[in-house]
Design a protein around this motif. Structure first.
Motif, mmCIF file in Angstrom:
data_model
loop_
_atom_site.group_PDB
_atom_site.id
_atom_site.type_symbol
_atom_site.label_atom_id
_atom_site.label_comp_id
_atom_site.label_asym_id
_atom_site.label_seq_id
_atom_site.Cartn_x
_atom_site.Cartn_y
_atom_site.Cartn_z
ATOM 1 N N VAL A 295 0.748 -1.327 0.017
ATOM 2 C CA VAL A 295 -0.090 -0.045 -0.093
ATOM 3 C C VAL A 295 0.836 1.295 0.008
ATOM 4 N N GLU A 296 1.994 0.954 0.478
ATOM 5 C CA GLU A 296 2.997 2.501 0.392
ATOM 6 C C GLU A 296 3.306 2.859 -1.015
ATOM 7 N N GLY A 297 3.395 1.865 -1.850
ATOM 8 C CA GLY A 297 3.623 2.009 -3.258
ATOM 9 C C GLY A 297 2.485 2.989 -3.898
ATOM 10 N N TYR A 298 1.310 2.464 -3.527
ATOM 11 C CA TYR A 298 0.157 3.295 -4.039
ATOM 12 C C TYR A 298 0.071 4.824 -3.317
ATOM 13 N N ARG A 299 0.593 4.867 -1.969
ATOM 14 C CA ARG A 299 0.407 5.969 -1.329
ATOM 15 C C ARG A 299 1.333 7.154 -1.651
ATOM 16 N N ARG A 300 2.525 6.450 -2.153
ATOM 17 C CA ARG A 300 3.631 7.524 -2.586
ATOM 18 C C ARG A 300 3.255 8.096 -4.112
ATOM 19 N N TYR A 301 2.416 7.069 -4.762
ATOM 20 C CA TYR A 301 2.106 7.242 -6.171
ATOM 21 C C TYR A 301 1.221 8.641 -6.111
#
Length: 767
Positions: A295-301
């Protein structure tokens, strides 16, 4: 000219007239001199008188002059010094005047250098403008002014280069800080939404007070506590709220814009800025390959994208013309298409429902944040409906595993409750009602197994999980209710139904387990109405609404129950076949044992114990299972007689077989399953009864004959007669048509065997 140009001798006449005129003037002069001559003489006399005095005066003057010259030398020297001082004073005054003209120029130039050193480039440009237009023209004749004039264009270019360098640093800075800006903006939007939701709940706490007063009071106290806690948290974090201006210094872009505008290159700067920001937008919109894993990947995106457009919105509102609404809308539409494509692709890789739910929450916060800045986000909410279907699929896969685990861990036996406390615990998990059971004393057993309340709880958990995705989608309660019912129907009709079907087909599931499965599905079917009420309570949508969908659990559990019933029939028949296979008839025995065969007694005991388990089954199911088992037993015993490998049979074997048939009839008449009318169950053995009767009649008929009538001859003579009677009886007894599925095949088999036996008998008679 007239003298020379007139008639001849004119010149001479002119000269004569001129001489005459001269003589006249001379006579006048002489007269005048004679008139003044006395005066002249008197004057000369006076002059002669004063000559002596003049000589004395001359001597005195000369002496005085000498003495004066001697006395004036010092004065002359001092006067020359005074003159020199006056000249110097005049020069100094001139210099001061010129310096007063030059000093402002030098001061402005010094100010320009200082502004350049402290990077106040816009002020430096203004200073240059004043130098060129006001100060330098006053002292343009000096060389240093020419040098200054030559340096000013170089300074302008230097300022442009420095400001452009600062702009590049600014662009790099916002590229690095865009995720922090976006994260802060999303956090603020989420806090604002939470605050608004809390206020809305606070305003609606009295809704339904008349119907659910106690529940409303609890909600009211909870809402007051939540609202108070929200205000306290807002007060605590008020000083920590950061904006884009707090995270990024926008002064470089302001300075660069002003500098280029002053220099007349504003359009060049705007084009460069927009070009660079488009490049950064493409980089921001490019996701990482492993973004879908955490989910961190989506949050950073999302944070980077939000940060990018928050900066653009800030630039739009604080500058004039650098970016326009048309430009930002065009950039957003391009980004939105890319975002939707990226999310559609990467979300398809997500197999974890929790990750999909986190992604949904991030998309909602992302959309709400950008919507707060004026960007249209309808396509994102449309995408959420696509992701919702995928989320439901991942939920169905997860719950499929949960259902399998529940079925694997179930002991498939009624739930024992030792006291009222345990009973209330079970009732709190599953809506079970049985007035007859309530009258019984503890300890007692509930008819369903442990898996039923667990399945019911998991279905409710699935509804909660599905509801989590439906929240914050800006949809009406009716639409949410419809979505919940559709997803629950998929869970019941596809996932749970498939798990039940697979469970029923598993080889280790025995008759006891199948019976318990039927009981369990019956109670789950009855609980479907409570699930509908549960959904209605969540969404506040009445079930009487026209567009309210119904749960399909009834058909699901009915199909599973029918499959379990069919499996019971099949396993019963298989078990009967196993007992028949161990039957060891000695078809040549001389005398019977006097009692039924051991395998048959074991089989009957097994059937009795099995049918006792069927007491909790619906009457029709138990009766059908019992009738099917008896018919299959009758058919199996009949097939033993029809076995092609059986070449002879003795009188003792017939008597033994007769005892077994009698035992089967006794079992049927003992009513192993209540509910049969009259001799309905005994009719399952009517064919065997007919064969037994015919065999006994035939024994009585042939008993007077000689013993030379061998067993084989008896077999070939007796069985055509018996089979003919069987054929006739099968035509008359069609009452079991509803229980027999293979009557036609059986009838054809009997006819074929009868024909073969008749042919053999005729052949023996000829020999």
């Amino acid at each position: 000219r007239s003298v020379y140009d007139d008639q001849p001798n004119a010149h001479q006449r002119f000269m004569e007239k001129l001489d005459a005129c001269i003589r006249n003037h001379d006579r006048e002069i002489e007269k005048m001199c004679n008139f003044h001559h006395q005066g002249f003489v008197d004057a000369i006399t006076e002059l002669l008188k004063v000559r002596a005095d003049a000589e004395k005066l001359k001597v005195q003057v000369t002496d005085t002059n000498r003495r004066l010259q001697d006395a004036g030398k010092e004065v002359i020297a001092q006067t020359e010094e005074i003159i020199q001082c006056r000249v110097q004073q005049r020069n100094i005054t001139t210099v001061v005047e010129k310096l007063q003209l030059c000093l402002p120029v030098l001061e402005m130039y010094s100010k320009l250098k200082e502004q350049m050193n402290v990077k106040r480039y816009y002020s430096a440009l203004k200073t240059m403008e004043q130098l060129e237009n006001v100060y330098l023209p006053r002292v343009s004749q000096y060389r240093f002014c020419q040098i200054m004039m030559e340096n000013l264009p170089k300074l302008r270019e230097e300022i442009k280069e420095i400001s452009m360098s600062d702009l590049k640093d600014f662009l790099e800075s916002i590229r690095k800080h865009s995720d922090r800006i976006g994260e802060t903006a999303m956090k603020q939007a989420q806090q604002q939404k939470t605050f608004s939701t809390t206020l809305q709940k606070q305003n609606n706490v009295n809704y339904g007070r008349n119907m659910h007063l106690g529940r409303s009071r609890i909600l009211e106290s909870k809402n007051e506590m939540t609202l108070k806690r929200t205000f306290e948290e807002d007060d605590e974090h008020e000083e920590e709220v950061l904006t884009a201006q707090d995270l990024v210094d926008f002064s470089p872009v302001y300075r660069c814009l002003h500098i280029y505008s002053v220099l007349g290159d504003g359009e060049i700067f705007e084009n460069y800025y927009r070009k660079q920001r488009r490049k950064q937008a493409r980089l921001v919109l490019q996701p990482q390959s492993s973004m879908h894993e955490t989910v961190e990947g989506y949050r950073r995106y999302f944070s980077q994208i939000v940060g990018f457009f928050v900066v653009e919105d800030h630039i739009l509102h604080v500058t004039q013309g650098l970016v326009t609404r048309t430009y930002t809308d065009e950039l957003w539409n391009m980004a939105l298409s890319k975002i939707v494509a990226v999310l559609r692709t990467h979300s398809s890789y997500c197999s974890d429902p929790d990750l999909v739910l986190e992604l949904k929450n991030l998309i909602v916060v992302f959309a709400d944040t950008l919507q707060g800045y004026g960007f249209p986000v309808n396509r994102l909410f449309d995408l959420l409906f696509e992701i919702r279907d995928q989320y439901n699929e991942t939920l169905l896969k997860k719950w499929s595993g949960l259902f399998r685990d529940i079925f694997e861990e179930d002991n498939y036996s009624p739930i024992p409750v030792a006291n009222e406390e345990e009973y209330k615990i079970v009732i709190s998990k599953f809506p079970f009602q049985d007035p007859e059971l309530d009258k019984q004393s503890f300890p007692k057993k509930l008819p369903m197994s442990q898996s039923v309340p667990q399945i019911y709880i998991q279905v409710k958990e699935f509804i909660y999980a599905s509801l989590k995705f439906s929240e914050s989608l800006h949809r009406s309660s009716t639409e949410i209710d419809d979505m919940l019912r559709k997803s629950t129907n998929l869970l019941l009709t596809r996932t749970l139904s498939s798990c039940l079907q697979n469970l029923i087909k598993k080889p280790h599931i025995g008759l006891t387990e199948l019976v318990q499965i039927i009981i369990n599905t019956t109670h789950l079917e009855q609980a479907c109405k409570y699930l509908e009420d549960f959904i209605s309570n969540i969404t506040n949508i009445s079930q009487v609404t026209v567009h309210t969908a119904r749960l399909y659990g009834l058909s699901t559990f009915k199909d599973a129950r029918h499959a379990a019933e069919g499996e019971i029939y099949t396993k019963l028949n298989q078990k009967i076949d196993e007992f028949i296979q161990i039957a060891d008839y000695d078809w040549t025995m001389s005398e019977s044992d006097g009692r039924a065969s051991g395998y048959l007694m074991d089989l009957i005991n097994f059937l009795r114990s099995t049918f006792q388990v069927f007491t909790h089954l619906p009457g029709k199911v138990a009766q059908t299972a019992c009738m099917s088992a008896c018919q299959h037993l009758s058919t199996s015993l009949m097939q033993m007689l029809l076995d092609g490998e059986l070449k002879q049979i003795s009188m003792g074997a017939i008597q033994q077989f007769n005892l077994d048939v009698i035992q089967c009839e006794l079992f049927a008449s003992s009513e192993p399953v209540p509910g049969f009318q009259g001799d309905t169950l005994q009719l399952a053995f009517i064919d065997l009864r007919q064969v037994r009767h015919d065999l006994l009649v035939f024994i009585l008929l042939i008993s007077p004959f000689d013993q030379c009538c061998s067993s084989i001859t008896f077999w070939f003579l007796a069985f055509p007669f018996c089979f003919s009677r069987m054929k006739d009886s099968s035509k008359k007894n069609n009452i079991f048509a509803q229980f027999r599925k293979n009557d036609r095949d059986k009838q054809k088999l009997i006819e074929t065997v009868v024909k073969q036996l008749r042919g053999l008998v005729n052949g023996m008679a000829q020999h």
